[in-house]
Design an enzyme around this catalytic site. Structure first.
Site, PDB file in Angstrom:
ATOM      1  N   GLU A  73       0.671  -1.352  -0.035  1.00  8.22           N
ATOM      2  CA  GLU A  73       0.098   0.094   0.081  1.00  8.22           C
ATOM      3  C   GLU A  73       0.917   1.225   0.063  1.00  8.22           C
ATOM      4  O   GLU A  73       0.737   2.144   0.701  1.00  8.22           O
ATOM      5  CB  GLU A  73      -0.917  -0.016   1.148  1.00  8.22           C
ATOM      6  CG  GLU A  73      -1.937  -1.171   1.143  1.00  8.22           C
ATOM      7  CD  GLU A  73      -3.341  -1.111   2.272  1.00  8.22           C
ATOM      8  OE1 GLU A  73      -2.903  -0.408   3.141  1.00  8.22           O
ATOM      9  OE2 GLU A  73      -4.120  -1.986   2.081  1.00  8.22           O
ATOM     10  N   GLU A  91      -5.674  -8.314  -0.356  1.00  6.44           N
ATOM     11  CA  GLU A  91      -6.136  -7.893   0.854  1.00  6.44           C
ATOM     12  C   GLU A  91      -7.825  -7.627   0.704  1.00  6.44           C
ATOM     13  O   GLU A  91      -8.005  -6.854  -0.085  1.00  6.44           O
ATOM     14  CB  GLU A  91      -5.719  -6.787   1.616  1.00  6.44           C
ATOM     15  CG  GLU A  91      -4.266  -7.001   2.172  1.00  6.44           C
ATOM     16  CD  GLU A  91      -3.818  -6.008   2.886  1.00  6.44           C
ATOM     17  OE1 GLU A  91      -4.605  -5.224   3.693  1.00  6.44           O
ATOM     18  OE2 GLU A  91      -2.718  -5.546   3.014  1.00  6.44           O
TER      19      GLU A  91
HETATM   20  O1  AHR Z   1      -5.052  -5.739   6.974  1.00  8.53           O
HETATM   21  C1  AHR Z   1      -4.669  -4.752   7.820  1.00  8.53           C
HETATM   22  C2  AHR Z   1      -4.125  -3.344   7.070  1.00  8.53           C
HETATM   23  O2  AHR Z   1      -5.020  -2.979   6.183  1.00  8.53           O
HETATM   24  C3  AHR Z   1      -2.970  -3.944   6.427  1.00  8.53           C
HETATM   25  O3  AHR Z   1      -1.836  -3.587   7.247  1.00  8.53           O
HETATM   26  C4  AHR Z   1      -2.852  -2.868   5.530  1.00  8.53           C
HETATM   27  O4  AHR Z   1      -1.963  -3.083   4.392  1.00  8.53           O
HETATM   28  C5  AHR Z   1      -4.145  -2.412   4.958  1.00  8.53           C
HETATM   29  O5  AHR Z   1      -4.327  -1.046   5.268  1.00  8.53           O
END
Ligand code: AHR
Length: 496
Positions: free
Chosen positions: A171, A289
């Site tokens: 990210e 994610e």
């Molecule tokens: O999954 C939790 C957080 O969400 C992770 O650390 C990050 O990559 C995202 O913002």
């Protein structure tokens, strides 16, 4: 009434096991008290909780992304290797937590082998350098004879780990990320890093950090820039997306449509760059994610070790939305080859644990388990749907979300259906070109209150039940989907 038809010859693509990955970050109690708790009664000699591993096996998880997440952007792997008593205690600035480094790369690799999951390692492109990343590849994958590879051997990793999947940072578009970068700066840093990592091990597969959400102001220009600069070096671009019931229920239920739109945009961006580059290669998506996430205050850790952070407890309603997300991933397997449910234990996860105590299955556990155990290597068929729709901030969306998978070897079709309607929905499902169909299984997940959750006090409040088989008339499957329910159906066929 909702009508769905699929035809054997209208295939979207083949499901890879990598679509059912997950994620363990040094965040809250994911590692400590999650997968690793030396004093727990179920733990083995390495401190790995076997009760948790059994649940992970039940989920049929493929890859596990590690060690972050936001954590990775401040993490230096050297802190987590070698004799434990010599490892430094550090501040984890991402989550304002104390990290004692008693669990690091070698422990993770040992755990992954024991849990029978494939490691997916992320490198630090925040405070880390390209050289740090190349050195981590050397530590993990170089056979022997160098300082780092010999040190791995000394630390118990006799054979090289041969880690295949590597994420180029996390990210990096997000201002919350330690040392976030502009698209141009990230692309430059990631390019140098990718080349150095591949000089050490040319067999690795690289995942570039795409937009961390379609809500980012830089989306989708970020993705175009990254792809333009890195296209020939990478194999995947990542996508991240979380949902919550924070506006209307319709908006929440429509999440599966938003995820689909997001994927289609990145798919078009990949195609644009491929054409612009005159490339022969196909970059795929790693949706590494996705989940439902409520505890947005993301209460930071107050400089505690393994504090309770982002331990969302999921309801039936969340399972309905989550099952729609799985349908969307399945319906896009032509481009989404890998995905990671974020995360695996305690932190926005399908499994919750108590220190010294139980490990339970959240509501989300069940749709994931069904998808991961019934679709791998199958062909996803393109569902053509007509029927009533509801209005949402993402446009008009079908009340029924579906995915339909043909397992050619077993001559079996698996159908996933989620009915978001408050009333029963009549369904007419036509599965063409398979010959005679015989229903063999029907499972339903529902609850008398969509807010019901599984808790340590009532761990089995929301669990799937076997249900009546549907009727088949003129080779059409006829079924009444109860209000706000998730279904898995299986059929055998005789034709080829
Ligand atoms: O999954 C939790 C957080 O969400 C992770 O650390 C990050 O990559 C995202 O913002």
């Amino acid at each position: 009434m909702t009508k769905i038809f699929v035809d054997k010859n209208l295939k979207i693509g083949t499901v890879k096991h990598e679509l059912f990955g997950s994620f363990i970050e040094h965040l809250g109690r994911a590692v400590y008290e999650g997968i690793y708790e030396p004093n727990h009664k179920s733990s083995n000699k390495d401190g790995f909780r076997e009760d948790v591993i059994n649940l992970i096996k039940e989920l049929n998880i493929s890859t596990v992304r590690y060690p972050g997440g936001n954590f990775v952007s401040g993490y230096h792997f050297e802190d987590g290797i070698g004799p434990k008593e010599k490892r430094p205690v550090r501040l984890d600035m991402a989550w304002q937590t104390i990290e004692d480094n008693s669990f690091g790369t070698d422990e993770f690799m040992k755990w992954a082998k024991h849990a029978k999951v494939v490691p997916m390692m992320a490198v630090n492109l925040g405070t880390g350098t390209p050289l740090d990343a190349a050195r981590l590849v050397e530590y993990c994958n170089f056979p022997k004879g160098t300082k780092l590879s010999d040190y791995r051997i000394k630390n118990g990793g006799i054979d090289p780990y041969n880690i295949k999947y590597w994420c180029l940072g996390n990210e990096m578009d997000g201002p919350w990320q330690i040392s976030s970068l502009s698209a141009e700066d990230y692309a430059k840093k990631a390019l140098i890093t990718a080349r150095m990592m591949k000089l050490v091990d040319p067999n690795i597969k690289l995942i570039a950090a795409g937009s961390s959400s379609p809500e980012m102001p830089t989306y989708p220009k970020w993705d175009r820039t990254i792809l333009e600069e890195l296209y020939e070096e990478i194999d995947y671009i990542s996508m991240h997306r979380y949902y919550a019931h924070d506006s209307s229920l319709n908006d929440f239920y429509a999440s599966y449509q938003d995820m689909d739109d997001f994927i289609k945009t990145i798919k078009s961006t990949i195609n644009y760059v491929k054409t612009y580059k005159r490339s022969k290669k196909d970059v795929k998506i790693s949706f590494d994610e996705y989940n439902i996430w409520y505890i947005k205050e993301a209460k930071l850790g107050n400089w505690q070790k393994a504090p309770h952070l982002i331990e969302d407890n999921y309801s039936m309603k969340d399972a309905l939305v989550f099952s729609g997300l799985l349908n969307t991933l399945l319906n896009n397997v032509d481009v989404v080859e890998m995905a990671s449910l974020a995360q695996l234990v305690n932190v926005i996860a399908p499994i919750l644990t108590q220190k010294d105590g139980m490990a339970i299955r959240q509501t989300l556990f069940y749709p994931f388990k069904n998808a991961a155990n019934n679709t791998v290597d199958g062909k996803v068929l393109k569902p053509i749907i007509t029927g009533p729709k509801f209005n949402s901030k993402y446009g008009d969306v079908n009340y029924v979300s579906s995915s339909i998978i043909n397992n050619e070897k077993e001559k079996e079709i698996t159908v996933f259906l989620t009915n978001y309607h408050k009333n029963e929905m009549e369904l007419d499902l036509e599965i063409r070109s398979f010959g005679k169909l015989t229903p063999i299984y029907h499972e339903i997940l529902n609850s008398n209150d969509i807010e019901n959750k599984n808790t340590f006090e009532k761990p089995n409040l929301v669990v799937p039940k076997e249900s009546d088989l549907p009727t088949i008339k003129d080779n059409k499957v006829l079924l009444n989907l109860k209000p706000e329910t998730y279904h898995m159906l299986k059929f055998k066929y005789e034709g080829i």
